[in-house]
Each structure stands twice: as structure tokens, then as C-alpha cells.
Design an enzyme around this catalytic site. Sequence first.
Site, PDB file in Angstrom:
ATOM      1  N   CYS A  41       0.847  -1.186   0.000  1.00 14.08           N
ATOM      2  CA  CYS A  41       0.000   0.000   0.000  1.00 14.08           C
ATOM      3  C   CYS A  41       0.883   1.235   0.000  1.00 14.08           C
ATOM      4  CB  CYS A  41      -0.953   0.011   1.200  1.00 14.08           C
ATOM      5  SG  CYS A  41      -0.146   0.326   2.791  1.00 14.08           S
ATOM      6  N   GLU A  42       0.294   2.357  -0.359  1.00 10.41           N
ATOM      7  CA  GLU A  42       1.068   3.583  -0.520  1.00 10.41           C
ATOM      8  C   GLU A  42       1.685   4.079   0.774  1.00 10.41           C
ATOM      9  OE1 GLU A  42      -3.371   4.807  -0.670  1.00 10.41           O
ATOM     10  OE2 GLU A  42      -2.118   3.072  -1.130  1.00 10.41           O
ATOM     11  N   HIS A  43       1.189   3.624   1.909  1.00 10.01           N
ATOM     12  CA  HIS A  43       1.737   4.047   3.190  1.00 10.01           C
ATOM     13  C   HIS A  43       3.067   3.353   3.503  1.00 10.01           C
ATOM     14  CE1 HIS A  43      -2.604   4.768   3.269  1.00 10.01           C
ATOM     15  NE2 HIS A  43      -2.312   5.809   4.003  1.00 10.01           N
ATOM     16  N   GLY A  44       3.426   2.339   2.694  1.00  7.45           N
ATOM     17  CA  GLY A  44       4.737   1.711   2.829  1.00  7.45           C
ATOM     18  C   GLY A  44       4.736   0.276   3.288  1.00  7.45           C
TER      19      GLY A  44
ATOM     20  N   SER B  26      -4.099   8.886  -3.406  1.00  6.13           N
ATOM     21  CA  SER B  26      -3.001   8.272  -4.162  1.00  6.13           C
ATOM     22  C   SER B  26      -3.471   7.686  -5.487  1.00  6.13           C
ATOM     23  CB  SER B  26      -2.370   7.150  -3.320  1.00  6.13           C
ATOM     24  OG  SER B  26      -2.041   7.608  -2.036  1.00  6.13           O
TER      25      SER B  26
END
Length: 507
Positions: free
Chosen positions: A320-323, A389
Amino acid sequence: MQICSAREIAAFVEDGDTIVIGGCGRGLATPEALLDAIEQRFLSTGHPKNLFIINSLSIGDGDKRGLSRFAHKGMLHGIITSHFVLTPSLQKLISQDKLEAYCLPAGVIQQLIREIGAGRPGLFTRTGLGTFVDPRHGGGKCSKSCKHELVELLHLHGQEYLRYRPFKIDLALICGSAADTKGNLSLDEEAVTLDCLSLATAAHNSGGHCFAQVRNVVQTGSLPARSVAVPGVFLDAIVEAPGQTIAYDTPYSPALSGDIKPSHTRVQNEPSEIARKVIARRAAEELIENAAVNIGFGVPAGIRFAEQRKQLAERIWLSCEHGHHNGQFLGDSLYGAALGSEALLSSLDQFDFYSGGGLDIAFLGMSEVDRHGNVNLSKVNGKIVGAGSFIDISQNARKLVFCGSLTGVDSQVEYRKDKLKVTRNGTHTKFVEQTDHITFNALNAKTNGQEVLYVTERAVFQLGPNGLVLTEVAPGIKPKRDVLAHMGFACKVDIQRKMPEHIFNAL
């Protein structure tokens, strides 16, 4: 290193300052005590006023916390962020044209701030071309009062690019778990790393200041070097907030920070609605082994159950874009956090992976789709929602599967005697002649060679050379009566097969 109170930091903020703020979602890695102190000072004194704030992934609780703390008359002059779902008070100001509001892709905001910190002339990228952030389609402006041109179109070596222009940063407000007495900052006990280092770098190198909120202050030398995310040289002062939580109303948890692994794999529940089950199961048919995958919020989230059902959970690489990588991704108040992740990158590094084309397939939502295949997710019923995102992911993944119901969330279907029956069509037409906003540009996708599908509960469409093509219908569905009659445009029909029957088992 100065150790200050939140009130002392709030007193340092000047009228007209440009402030970059760390944190995301419902309070993850958010310097909430600092935001609260700044708000309280304004309510008491009328200062600081005319602030301009920047945050990449947006922060709020749908009420008064997060970025909503700045939603007071005269306090805020402008904002750059990626979405406004969690801050309805800011949405109201935007609709009343009382705020210069700009919406840019979350990854672009983070990458631009990194470029500012490095002293480079802005961010040069193709991300955002053809969407509402392209200057030919509004340049990300969300209100009539917007005066700044943040984005410009360039042509380099025969290709179009966007340049996101840099700006001076006066303050950075970030959050960590602990800092030592020299200001070295650790995020080891946070659920996300985000972009705090680039925020601190940009503020410091712009001649501004960086302040960090932490749960506790420890002695110098007690933090392992590899645990320091931001060296003390980047910071001007730290604020100790012993009551700091890992998210709003969620105390520190070693399972959320990744300090311990859950004792068992948490099973994702399948959606309860038949329509969502069908969409998730059909979309999951596009998964392949060893693929790098991103699954969006909302309707696509059901795919996480479908991947387990297909026994693919251990044979794909989910991020996911949060890492987070290969974790049990959480939703609702903990969206952006995960349990049992195998790796946790900074969100900035994760966005670099996405923008460079690292994703094999992405499953995303859709509010509107038009005849060309363009998708709108950023402006709903005339209200600016923002893209989050979505643009960073959708413009750069090799394959896209958009997921959503054909006629709106209030539609209903039943499955009886091996046939899907529409019992109620939604009141909202989702497949329209032209979208209100362009969050995904289909022409660019075709130029880039992306494969694009649109999966609904009763039909599947593909992006063809001339727009949308109806390629599959569910058993029992009549294309003309149940699909085409509820679309705002004539669609090419090339039905070569039914939706796979096995996805309707045990509905």
C-alpha cells in the site's frame, strides 16, 4: 536540543507562514498536540492567521481534529493536500470559496517536497497528465480564489511532462516515537514512517524550522543508529507528549508498530452484500502469481478475501502507498496501518516504486466512468473529494481493474437458480457521457499500453481503441435491459463469454 511545550511552539508560528505537516489518515504519525496548540492560540488571540498548509495524505477524524483545526475564519489562507474526505469543515470553506485549495496527487506532493529539500527546480514527472491536475484541466485548483499556478506543462524530447513548482517552507511539524536529548528522532513505535525526513529536510534547507512531537525523550546514545529516522541536525526543538497515541483514540500497540508479529494470520472477512462479493470475486480473477499488487479502499477491499479464497495470498506481493508490504491491511480508523507486515518503507520510497512502474496490477474504485473510459473519483455530486493516491497508482500500474456497481451504491441484486437478478437499480448513473472530473485519463492509458478493465456486479467492460466495450455479463443478465439501458451513452458490445460461473457459488 531545545525541549519545549506545545504552547511554546505554537507561539513561534507567525502570520502567513507556509507549514508542511506530517501524518495521515485518522491520526497516524500526526503531531496532534502541536496542531491543537496552534488552534488554541488562534482562538485566543487571532494569531497565527493567513497560514498556508501542506500535507500529502490528509489528516482528520471527520470532525475537529487534524487539518480541520485550521478551518477557522481568517486562520487559513490556503492548502495543498490530496483529499478532503476526512475534513468536511475544509470542504465547506472550499465550496464557499473562502480558501485557496489545491488538490494534487499524494505521491506528487511528497516527491515535490523532497525536491524542495534538495534544492532542485521542482518535480518533473508524467504523473497527473490528462487529469484535473494538468494545467489544461484546472491545474489542481479547487476554488475560484486560487491564484497560484502550481503546475506547468513542458515538452522534453518529444514527450509531455508536468513540472510541479517549488515553494519556500517556513515550518515543518512532524511526529515520532522518541527523540534523544540531541534531537535524534525515532519512529520505531509508529504504525507508519511516511515522509517525515523529507519534510524536515525541506524546512531546514529552505531556511525554515522543524519541530517534532514525540511520546518520550530519552538520553543521547540510547537510540540505535538504524532506529534514527531524522538526525537531530534537522530539528530545532522537540515536544514531549506522553499521552501521544499511535492513531486517534488508539494507544500504542507493538502489533501495529511491527515490533511483534501476530500469533496467527488474521482472516479478511468477505463483504456481506452480494454485489460486492461478485465484484471482488470477478476482479480477483485477474490476479496472477508473483504480481506486485495494490488494492484500493472501499469496494476493491473485498478482493483481499477473494485472494485468500483463490489461495493466492501467499503468492502475490501486496503493498500500500503508506509503505507496508505483505501485511494485513486495516481499514476504518486505522486505514494506512497493517498487522504482520514483512517490510515497512517510507511512503516516499513506496511512491517512487509506484511512479516508476513497479506495480503489475492495481484494483481501484470508480465513482463515474464515461464513454471514453475516463474515471472520476475526485469530484462527487459537485463536491471536491480529492484523489489521494489514486492518480499516482492508476497512471503508472501496468494493469488496472476498476471496481464498482453499475448504477450506484443503492442498487441491489439477488442470485437465484443460477441467475443474477437486479431487484433495484441505483438512483445514481455512474456510466455517463462525460465525467465531471478526470481522475484517470483513458487516452493516456492507451498511449502507455495499460490494460484496463471495469468490473461491476452484473457486467465487465474493457478499454478498447475507441472507448468502453462490454465484454461479459453475469448469468441471467440481459445486456440491453440490465446494462445498456442504465448507461448514459451507447456502448460497443463484444460479449465473448459470461462472467465465470464459479464466482457465484455460495453467494
